[in-house]
Design a protein around this motif. Sequence first.
Motif, short mmCIF file in Angstrom:
data_model
loop_
_atom_site.label_atom_id
_atom_site.label_comp_id
_atom_site.label_asym_id
_atom_site.label_seq_id
_atom_site.Cartn_x
_atom_site.Cartn_y
_atom_site.Cartn_z
N GLN A 77 -51.11 -12.17 77.99
CA GLN A 77 -50.82 -12.40 76.57
C GLN A 77 -51.74 -13.47 76.00
O GLN A 77 -52.27 -13.33 74.90
N LYS A 78 -51.93 -14.53 76.74
CA LYS A 78 -52.79 -15.62 76.28
C LYS A 78 -54.24 -15.14 76.12
O LYS A 78 -54.92 -15.50 75.15
N MET A 79 -54.71 -14.33 77.06
CA MET A 79 -56.08 -13.80 76.97
C MET A 79 -56.24 -12.92 75.74
O MET A 79 -57.25 -13.00 75.03
N GLN B 213 -58.24 -12.15 70.10
CA GLN B 213 -57.98 -11.90 68.68
C GLN B 213 -58.45 -13.06 67.82
O GLN B 213 -59.01 -12.86 66.75
N GLN B 214 -58.24 -14.29 68.29
CA GLN B 214 -58.68 -15.46 67.53
C GLN B 214 -60.20 -15.48 67.41
O GLN B 214 -60.75 -15.79 66.37
N GLY C 126 -61.28 -12.84 64.84
CA GLY C 126 -61.03 -13.28 63.47
C GLY C 126 -61.96 -14.40 63.05
O GLY C 126 -62.43 -14.46 61.93
N GLY C 127 -62.25 -15.31 63.97
CA GLY C 127 -63.15 -16.41 63.68
C GLY C 127 -64.57 -15.94 63.47
O GLY C 127 -65.33 -16.53 62.72
N GLY C 128 -64.95 -14.86 64.14
CA GLY C 128 -66.30 -14.32 64.00
C GLY C 128 -66.57 -13.84 62.59
O GLY C 128 -67.65 -14.05 62.04
N ALA C 129 -65.59 -13.20 61.97
CA ALA C 129 -65.75 -12.74 60.59
C ALA C 129 -65.88 -13.91 59.63
O ALA C 129 -66.67 -13.88 58.69
N GLN C 130 -65.11 -14.96 59.90
CA GLN C 130 -65.17 -16.15 59.05
C GLN C 130 -66.52 -16.85 59.20
O GLN C 130 -67.12 -17.29 58.22
N ASP C 131 -67.01 -16.96 60.43
CA ASP C 131 -68.32 -17.57 60.67
C ASP C 131 -69.43 -16.77 59.99
O ASP C 131 -70.36 -17.34 59.43
N GLU C 132 -69.31 -15.45 60.06
CA GLU C 132 -70.31 -14.59 59.43
C GLU C 132 -70.33 -14.78 57.92
O GLU C 132 -71.40 -14.86 57.31
N ALA C 133 -69.15 -14.90 57.31
CA ALA C 133 -69.07 -15.11 55.87
C ALA C 133 -69.66 -16.46 55.49
O ALA C 133 -70.37 -16.59 54.48
#
Length: 117
Positions: free
Chosen positions: A16-18, A23-24, A27-34
């Motif tokens: 579950q932790k993995m 997922q984090q 999601g962070g990759g899209a934010q970094d890209e923006a």
Amino acid sequence: MSGNPDDERLDELRQQKMEELKQQQGGGGAQDEAQQQAQQQAEQQKQALLKQHLTDGARKRLNTIRMSKPQFADKVEQQVLALAQSGRLQDRIDEEQMKELLRELKPDSKSFNINRR
């Protein structure tokens, strides 16, 4: 593995932790890209303003400075943009005006004398 319920529960928690971490990161990759795209757009706007307010000779001089002193070139660019945005530039900055601006913004040389006895 060994059939111990505690070991099985521990394995489930690890899985579950993995998945949460994956997922984090996704999601962070899209934010970094923006954020990176916004930085590129800001850089393009800055370059367009510099092209509008500097002659070819002044831009070549600024690029030459950038090769040896990138921080100083950034400082000069910020000064040119500030002058342009405040409306204090009537014409484009030519090479001679760029030389004068560079002299004004040049950091004081820190020299010292050593006296030996």
